[in-house]
Every structure is written in C-alpha cells, then in structure tokens.
Write a protein that holds these residues in place. Structure first.
Motif, short mmCIF file in Angstrom:
data_model
loop_
_atom_site.label_atom_id
_atom_site.label_comp_id
_atom_site.label_asym_id
_atom_site.label_seq_id
_atom_site.Cartn_x
_atom_site.Cartn_y
_atom_site.Cartn_z
N THR A 198 46.51 6.46 70.70
CA THR A 198 46.69 5.57 71.84
C THR A 198 45.61 5.81 72.89
O THR A 198 44.96 4.88 73.38
N HIS A 210 49.81 9.88 69.91
CA HIS A 210 49.36 9.95 71.31
C HIS A 210 47.84 9.94 71.37
O HIS A 210 47.23 9.26 72.20
N VAL A 212 46.04 -0.63 81.18
CA VAL A 212 45.55 0.74 80.93
C VAL A 212 44.26 0.78 80.12
O VAL A 212 43.61 1.81 80.05
N GLU A 260 55.43 5.86 75.09
CA GLU A 260 55.45 6.94 76.08
C GLU A 260 54.07 7.18 76.67
O GLU A 260 53.92 7.42 77.87
N THR A 261 53.07 7.14 75.80
CA THR A 261 51.70 7.38 76.27
C THR A 261 51.28 6.31 77.25
O THR A 261 50.77 6.59 78.35
N VAL A 262 51.52 5.06 76.88
CA VAL A 262 51.11 3.95 77.75
C VAL A 262 51.89 4.01 79.07
O VAL A 262 51.34 3.75 80.14
N TYR A 263 53.16 4.38 78.99
CA TYR A 263 53.96 4.46 80.22
C TYR A 263 53.41 5.51 81.18
O TYR A 263 53.25 5.26 82.38
N ALA A 264 53.12 6.69 80.64
CA ALA A 264 52.59 7.76 81.49
C ALA A 264 51.29 7.31 82.17
O ALA A 264 51.08 7.53 83.37
N LEU A 265 50.43 6.65 81.41
CA LEU A 265 49.14 6.24 81.96
C LEU A 265 49.30 5.11 82.98
O LEU A 265 48.65 5.09 84.02
N VAL A 277 48.90 -2.87 77.90
CA VAL A 277 47.58 -2.43 77.45
C VAL A 277 46.47 -3.13 78.23
O VAL A 277 45.42 -2.56 78.47
N GLU A 316 55.47 12.51 83.84
CA GLU A 316 55.15 11.77 82.61
C GLU A 316 53.76 12.13 82.11
O GLU A 316 53.54 12.25 80.90
N PRO A 348 56.20 7.29 70.55
CA PRO A 348 55.08 8.01 71.19
C PRO A 348 54.02 7.11 71.81
O PRO A 348 53.45 7.45 72.84
N HIS A 349 53.76 5.96 71.18
CA HIS A 349 52.74 5.07 71.77
C HIS A 349 53.24 4.50 73.10
O HIS A 349 52.50 4.43 74.08
N THR A 356 51.86 4.41 84.91
CA THR A 356 52.38 4.87 86.20
C THR A 356 51.30 5.61 87.00
O THR A 356 51.24 5.53 88.22
#
Lengths: 338, 338
Positions: free
Chosen positions: B320, B317, A220, A319-324, A217, B234, A316-317, A326
């Motif tokens: 986040t 999501h 991001v 996953e969201t942070v991971y997508a952002l 965090v 992602e 889901p949290h 990357t």
C-alpha cells in the motif's frame, strides 16, 4: 378516495449541493413544507433562493418553504416536524451531529432520516433518540455547489433507504414504513428515484466499495483523479485490494452478498466501469482535501475497519490508508503546511 | 616486516554528504589516493575543496587527491582503479547506475563497492560485471551538505560490508577479502567504524526496518517527522505493521534472524528508541520529497516486496505504501503540483 392531508413538515439540515436537490424535489410536490437549515449559504439562499441548473429537471430558482440558519430557529415558533432529514457530511470524529438536530426531535413520531455516506452513521442517533425511527439512506446524486446557493445537477437522483434496526424498534414499524413510503412517493412524483431496502446496510457497504478505495486513495496518493490513479499499475492494484477487503468485510458483517446498485459486483468490473467513464472523476474526498475541509474518514474507513476486525476480517490495506489519511488531514487542519 | 605499498587507487562516485566523509577518511590515510566524481558540487569542491565540520574529526578543508566531473574524465589518463566506490542514491527505476561506472571497470581486479541503502542494489552490477567482486555495504552516517561542498558531520561513521554472493564468485575470494580488509583497515585507522559481515543481506534488511517504515510514511502521511508520526496512534500502529512485515520478509529471504546494529530487534524497541530521541528526525526520504528529488522507493520497497512475495510472505502494508509513494513522487516529478 382522495384524502385531504395537511402538508408533511420536513426539516432538512445541511442544505448544500445534495440537500438542496432533495429539498427542492419534495417542496415542489406541494405536499411537503420544507424548512432548510442553511449554514454557509444562508445569506445567498435567503435573498435569492437556490439557483438550480439541473439536466434532469431544468433550470429554476427554488425558494424553500422556509430558510433558517439553525435548528433552534426552525423550532422557535413551536413547529413540530414529521421528518428531520440530515444531509450534512458525516464527521463523528469532529461533531456529534445528533446534537445539532436535538431541538427538532421533541416528538417521538419525528422520523430521522440520515442521507449520508459510510458505516456506523446511525449509532449516535440511535443512542440519543431511542424512541425515534431512523431511516438510513444512501444517495447517488451528481450535483455540486460552485458558488453559494448556485447548484448544478446532472441526471442522477437515487435515494436508497431503509429503517435502521427496525427489529428492536420502540415504535410501530408498519406505520413508520407507511410514512416513509408516503415521503418516498412525493419524491418519486417529482423525478427522484427512490428505493426502499429491507437491509440498507448491504447498500451502504456496496457504496463503500468505491468510496473507501478511489475516494481515499485520491488523497493519500498526493491528489490524483481516477484517470491518474488507474494509469499506475501499483495504484490500480491497491484500489482493487481495498475493494476486496471492503467486500469481504461487508459480506461478513451483513451476513450476505452486498447489493450493488450500479450493477457491477466485482472489483475489476467496478474499476473498469470507472476506467471507461468519458471524463476522469475528481473524488469528493479530494475536493475536501484541496479545500482543506475535514474528510469523512471516520465513517468511510474507521468504522468499517473496526467492524471488520470485530468480525475477524483482516483489512491491512484499509488500515494503512486510514492511518495515512488521518495524518494528511491533521497536517492541514491543525498544523502549518509543508 | 613492513611492506612498502603504492597507494591504493580509489574512485568514489557520488561525493555528497555521505561520499565525502568516507573519501576524506581514506584520503587522509596517505595510503589511498581518492578521485572523487562530483556532480552538482563540482565547481565548489574543485575551487575550495570540501569544507567539513565534523564533531568526530574536527573541522578541516578536505581537498581530494583528484576531483573530476565524470567517470570518463577519471580514466582519461588511463588510470586503473583498485576500488570503485558507488555512493549515489539507488534509483534503479530511473538510472542504471552500473552504467555510470563502466569506463572505470576495465580490469577484473577492480573491486566495486556499493555504499547504498535498500535491497537488490547489487543485481545490475553483478549482471554487468560478472567477473568483478562486489562489496555490498551499509552505511550509518549522520552527515548533511547544507550548501555545495560544505559538509556537516556528527559522530556516527559505521560501514558494514560483505562480499556479494561470494560462493558463486569468478575470483579468488580470499584475496579479495584481504584487499577489502586492507581498505577497511585504512578507514579504521582514521576513525571509521568498519565491520566485515559474512551475510551482509541480514544487515541490509535490518536497516530496512527503519527505512521502509519511518522514511516512507513520513512522505505518504503528508510530510511528518518522527515526533508527528508517533503522536498518531494509527500512524504508530502502521509503522509497527510495516516493521513486522519487513522483519518477516527479511528473515524468510535470508533464512535466519536479521543482524541489528543498533541493538534493538523488536519493532516496539526500535519505535521506542526513535520516540526517545532528543529531537524529532526528518527522514531523508522526506527531505527528498520536499526538495522534489526522486526517492529510493525501488530499493526500499519495490525490491523487498518482490522478494517477499517470491518467498510467500504477504506484505499488504508495504504494498500500500509503495503504491502511494510512487504516485506521490509521480505528481511532483512529472505533473503539475496541486
């Protein structure tokens, strides 16, 4: 009866802020000869050694038994190593680090020790070296390398280690455990706090509770230290949600409660402990981000997310942070800046 | 029978890229006198009018019936407005925009029209002006203001409007609807596509499907246009998850299916439609981010999230992304940059 043993031969790959301290505390034992593979700091270390300033151990210039540039150079004279210790960052999305150590893993007795963060780091090594024992190790260490070869260290030294998947091992687990214990004892004799754990994955997931939340965090959210993150109610709630997901995933994947070395088990306690630190923490991932270096998101987020979903845990949290994360990394690694 | 009416008096607050086009298409009707409240572009517009380049309507210099700096100035001569149209950005976390129009809402017949994005924009106006009709309006318009007073416009002009909470109104709904229809007809006569909707909230939520996903992610992913976002598997999955949450929340809150003006109802269709645009889109929130302007996250994310949770819909999501977006904004609005 005091046995007269020849020194244990150790090759340590990735001798930065973390690797140098552990190399030093082994090498000074006199019972191990440590060859350090230095990359960016090779010139400085070859010339002047590591200039270490440690609150725990004092100030000293540490000259490793041997300093080399590459693993190939480390084995050029035919040396067989008892331990190959990997202290590089875990970036399986960019580098197969099991590849890097290949020249030094010629003997099935060579024990591979991985001192790295995250989940799933052992996979590529286990696949490539099915006959070599792998010691999965979590480090808690407060050190930094402000300039090439200069290392600042505080007082924390903890190594928590355990054999990776020993139940399916192609080797004598008892004898490997004895050799790991022997190495651990050398470290302990020189002030390193060493734990040997039955199920190291529980420790790995426990460390992830902080790393998958505050660390990620901090980047991001636009570049914030722990104080700035906790000053935002929404951000604090997000960090808590990420911790809850990691704990649920970790407990489901490992099948039991996690093992928290800090003594804090609940997200709110972990958050409050961070909140009460005398100084804000700049997470290591934020330092990587600022220096435009690759971040360890594959082992801190991707692998845990994949395991969680495989075990039916919704994250889901994460996953969201991971997508952002990357995406953010992609911008500075491959594209022009804003 | 042709009635001879005196012109409708319109005060339009926030005359930028969006407001200027709608002011223009009303003013040219001759049936409305539009007073535009111009802030940053006052000097330019007062001197030279709006220099509009419109694919739909041609190039023209538009000089509003009256150009003023403030709402107070607009009522200094005692003018009573039939319509007060608010085209400012919706930033309820920073500004109570219902405050700004207060001097012009002296008459209970004054109709307040809000042409703004997001959810919950009507609340502050309804609380402050319980006896005035509020027309909640969603705009789809492809215009920009590259420099003060210069407006570029493409071909899209859509206004979708509906009375806010007419069932509890303290006014004659039929007569208000007739006056809104009259205004809408003036716009239609001058090329603006006007829809009057029974339940405008369904349109507001439908527009949010894109705004709460592509718009927000473009910023928190580090500054990416639609092409860059969709090139990451992602990130694409994240955008889809955000859309799914908004649709579920919107359907639950409004109690029925949303009304999609673009004709695309499913997240994958909306994503594919964006994917196939000839040029990548730089979302408006990313433009705000780059210009270090406040972002509309309160109405695009905070209010929808609060409503969703109140109705028992989980939106992890969205939560986040909201936490991160406010942190990112906080850094450039109040803190030094990295």
């Amino acid at each position: 009866m005091a046995a007269v043993n020849s020194p244990i031969k150790v090759l340590l790959v990735g001798t930065g802020a973390l690797g140098s301290i552990y190399a030093w505390r082994l090498d000074v034992s006199g019972k191990a000869h440590v060859t350090t593979v230095c990359r960016s700091n090779y010139e400085a270390v070859k010339k002047d050694g590591f200039r270490i300033n440690s609150l725990a151990f004092g100030d000293e210039v540490y000259r490793p038994h041997n300093v080399v540039r590459t693993v190939a150079e480390a084995v050029a004279d035919g040396e067989i190593y008892d331990f190959v210790i990997v202290c590089t960052k875990a970036l399986p999305n960019l580098v197969d680090s099991s590849d890097i150590i290949a020249p030094a893993v010629r003997d099935p007795r060579t024990i591979i020790m991985l001192i790295q963060n995250g989940i799933g780091i052992e996979g590529p090594y286990a696949a490539r070296y099915p006959n070599n024992p792998i010691v999965s190790t979590v480090a808690y260490l407060d050190s930094s390398q402000p300039s090439s070869g200069t290392i600042n260290h505080g007082v924390v030294t903890l190594l928590d280690m355990g054999l990776f998947s020993p139940t399916t091992a192609n080797y004598n687990v008892g004898s490997v455990a004895a050799r790991v214990e022997e190495l651990g004892e050398m470290w302990r004799d020189n002030g390193v706090h060493v734990l040997i754990s039955e199920d190291i994955q529980k420790s790995r997931w426990a460390k992830l509770v902080w790393n998958a939340s505050f660390n990620t965090v901090s980047v991001v959210s636009g570049g914030n230290d722990t104080r700035q993150m906790l000053d935002s109610a929404e951000c604090k709630a997000l960090i808590r949600s990420l911790m809850v997901e990691i704990i649920k995933a970790g407990e489901t994947v490992t099948g039991s409660k996690l093992v928290y070395l800090g003594g804090f088990e609940k997200p709110d306690d972990i958050i409050n402990n961070t909140d009460m630190l005398p100084k804000p923490v700049t997470p290591s991932m934020l330092m990587d981000f600022r220096a435009k270096r690759p971040m360890e998101h594959a082992v801190i987020l991707r692998n845990p997310i994949e395991l969680a979903k495989k075990h039916g845990v919704e994250v889901p949290h994460l996953e969201t942070v991971y997508a952002l994360l990357t995406m953010v990394e992609n911008r500075y690694l491959t594209q022009s800046k804003l």
